[in-house]
Design a protein around this motif. Sequence first.
Motif, short mmCIF file in Angstrom:
data_model
loop_
_atom_site.label_atom_id
_atom_site.label_comp_id
_atom_site.label_asym_id
_atom_site.label_seq_id
_atom_site.Cartn_x
_atom_site.Cartn_y
_atom_site.Cartn_z
N LEU A 96 5.49 29.41 28.75
CA LEU A 96 5.67 30.67 28.03
C LEU A 96 6.84 31.45 28.60
O LEU A 96 7.68 31.96 27.86
N ALA A 97 6.90 31.54 29.93
CA ALA A 97 8.00 32.27 30.57
C ALA A 97 9.34 31.64 30.25
O ALA A 97 10.31 32.34 29.92
N ILE A 98 9.44 30.32 30.33
CA ILE A 98 10.70 29.63 30.05
C ILE A 98 11.10 29.85 28.60
O ILE A 98 12.29 30.07 28.29
N GLU A 142 6.84 52.06 29.21
CA GLU A 142 5.39 52.21 29.34
C GLU A 142 4.71 50.92 28.92
O GLU A 142 5.11 50.27 27.95
N VAL A 143 3.68 50.54 29.67
CA VAL A 143 2.89 49.38 29.30
C VAL A 143 1.93 49.81 28.20
O VAL A 143 1.03 50.62 28.42
N GLY A 144 2.14 49.27 27.03
CA GLY A 144 1.35 49.68 25.88
C GLY A 144 0.14 48.81 25.67
O GLY A 144 -0.33 48.11 26.58
N LYS A 145 -0.36 48.83 24.48
CA LYS A 145 -1.58 48.10 24.11
C LYS A 145 -1.21 46.86 23.31
O LYS A 145 -1.77 46.58 22.26
N GLU A 146 -0.25 46.07 23.83
CA GLU A 146 0.25 44.94 23.05
C GLU A 146 -0.71 43.76 23.03
O GLU A 146 -0.49 42.81 22.30
N GLU A 147 -1.77 43.80 23.87
CA GLU A 147 -2.65 42.65 23.91
C GLU A 147 -3.04 42.25 22.50
O GLU A 147 -3.31 43.09 21.64
N GLY A 148 -3.10 40.94 22.30
CA GLY A 148 -3.30 40.40 20.97
C GLY A 148 -2.06 39.64 20.58
O GLY A 148 -1.32 39.14 21.43
N GLY A 149 -1.83 39.50 19.31
CA GLY A 149 -0.67 38.76 18.86
C GLY A 149 -0.69 37.31 19.30
O GLY A 149 0.35 36.67 19.46
N THR A 152 -3.06 36.10 25.48
CA THR A 152 -4.07 36.68 26.35
C THR A 152 -3.45 37.79 27.19
O THR A 152 -2.22 37.93 27.25
N GLY A 153 -4.28 38.56 27.86
CA GLY A 153 -3.77 39.59 28.75
C GLY A 153 -2.91 39.00 29.86
O GLY A 153 -1.88 39.60 30.23
N GLU A 154 -3.28 37.85 30.38
CA GLU A 154 -2.48 37.20 31.43
C GLU A 154 -1.11 36.80 30.88
O GLU A 154 -0.08 36.96 31.56
N GLN A 155 -1.10 36.27 29.68
CA GLN A 155 0.17 35.85 29.08
C GLN A 155 1.07 37.05 28.81
O GLN A 155 2.28 36.97 28.99
N TRP A 156 0.49 38.17 28.39
CA TRP A 156 1.28 39.38 28.21
C TRP A 156 1.89 39.84 29.53
O TRP A 156 3.05 40.28 29.58
N ALA A 157 1.12 39.74 30.60
CA ALA A 157 1.63 40.15 31.91
C ALA A 157 2.83 39.30 32.32
O ALA A 157 3.83 39.81 32.86
N VAL A 158 2.74 37.98 32.08
CA VAL A 158 3.85 37.09 32.40
C VAL A 158 5.05 37.38 31.52
O VAL A 158 6.20 37.38 31.99
N ALA A 181 -3.62 39.94 39.69
CA ALA A 181 -4.99 39.91 39.20
C ALA A 181 -5.44 38.49 38.85
O ALA A 181 -6.64 38.22 38.78
N PHE A 182 -4.47 37.58 38.63
CA PHE A 182 -4.83 36.22 38.22
C PHE A 182 -4.00 35.14 38.88
O PHE A 182 -4.26 33.95 38.68
N LEU A 183 -2.99 35.51 39.68
CA LEU A 183 -2.19 34.53 40.42
C LEU A 183 -2.28 34.82 41.92
O LEU A 183 -2.31 35.98 42.33
N SER A 184 -2.29 33.77 42.71
CA SER A 184 -2.22 33.92 44.17
C SER A 184 -0.81 34.33 44.58
O SER A 184 0.12 34.27 43.76
N ASP A 185 -0.64 34.75 45.82
CA ASP A 185 0.70 35.09 46.30
C ASP A 185 1.64 33.90 46.14
O ASP A 185 2.80 34.06 45.73
#
Length: 224
Positions: A96-98, A142-149, A152-158, A181-185
Amino acid sequence: MLHSRHFLTLRTRNPIQRLTFTTTTLFKMRVPYAPTTPPDAAAEPIYSRIAARRAPRPLIPLDLALLHNPAVADGWNSFIGAIRTQTSVPETLKELAISRIAVLNKAVHEWDIHAALAVKAGVERDGMKTVFDTKLHKKGDEVGKEEGGGLTGEQWAVLRYTDQMTVGVEVDDGIAEALKAFLSDKQVVELTATIAAYNCVSRFLVALDVGECNGRAMKGVDEL
């Protein structure tokens, strides 16, 4: 701009591997492709290592651009190989990031390949449409309420982290902290290295028009 027919053939001297890359195209890359066979004995093991990583696929135009300097091509091969195969970030997040980098940097080949890999890894097609279409999240936004589309919330964060690393480079503290919140260091480092690496890839591809993709439309999500 050079217009000519070219034929690319690589035959490794390792008897275990005999790979052939043959193509005919009207090329316009900003430099000619490098020789398809090692120019000297020092380059032979480098060509073999790159061929081994690509196997069973042939060498690609990116390899033949980098091989103007075999030492640089060797380092690139080792680095990107580690990013591809020696990290623990889930493939869905990595691809997703790439894919998002490809959209932001207008890297057609990078999108066509990695968006398909993202779908294969499990990203929803609706999510890939969001990756392609959603507006850039810049530092300070500002971090909005984009979740959805389809994400997942994790994918939005990435996606947000990728946006800020790719355009502007600086990352808001909250955007970086959200990854923990979902990845280790270790995985945060791996994801950061992946985003940095594929920004490098896309910039190289686009600047030289490697693969002659500039100006061509990216594949639609339904074509992936």
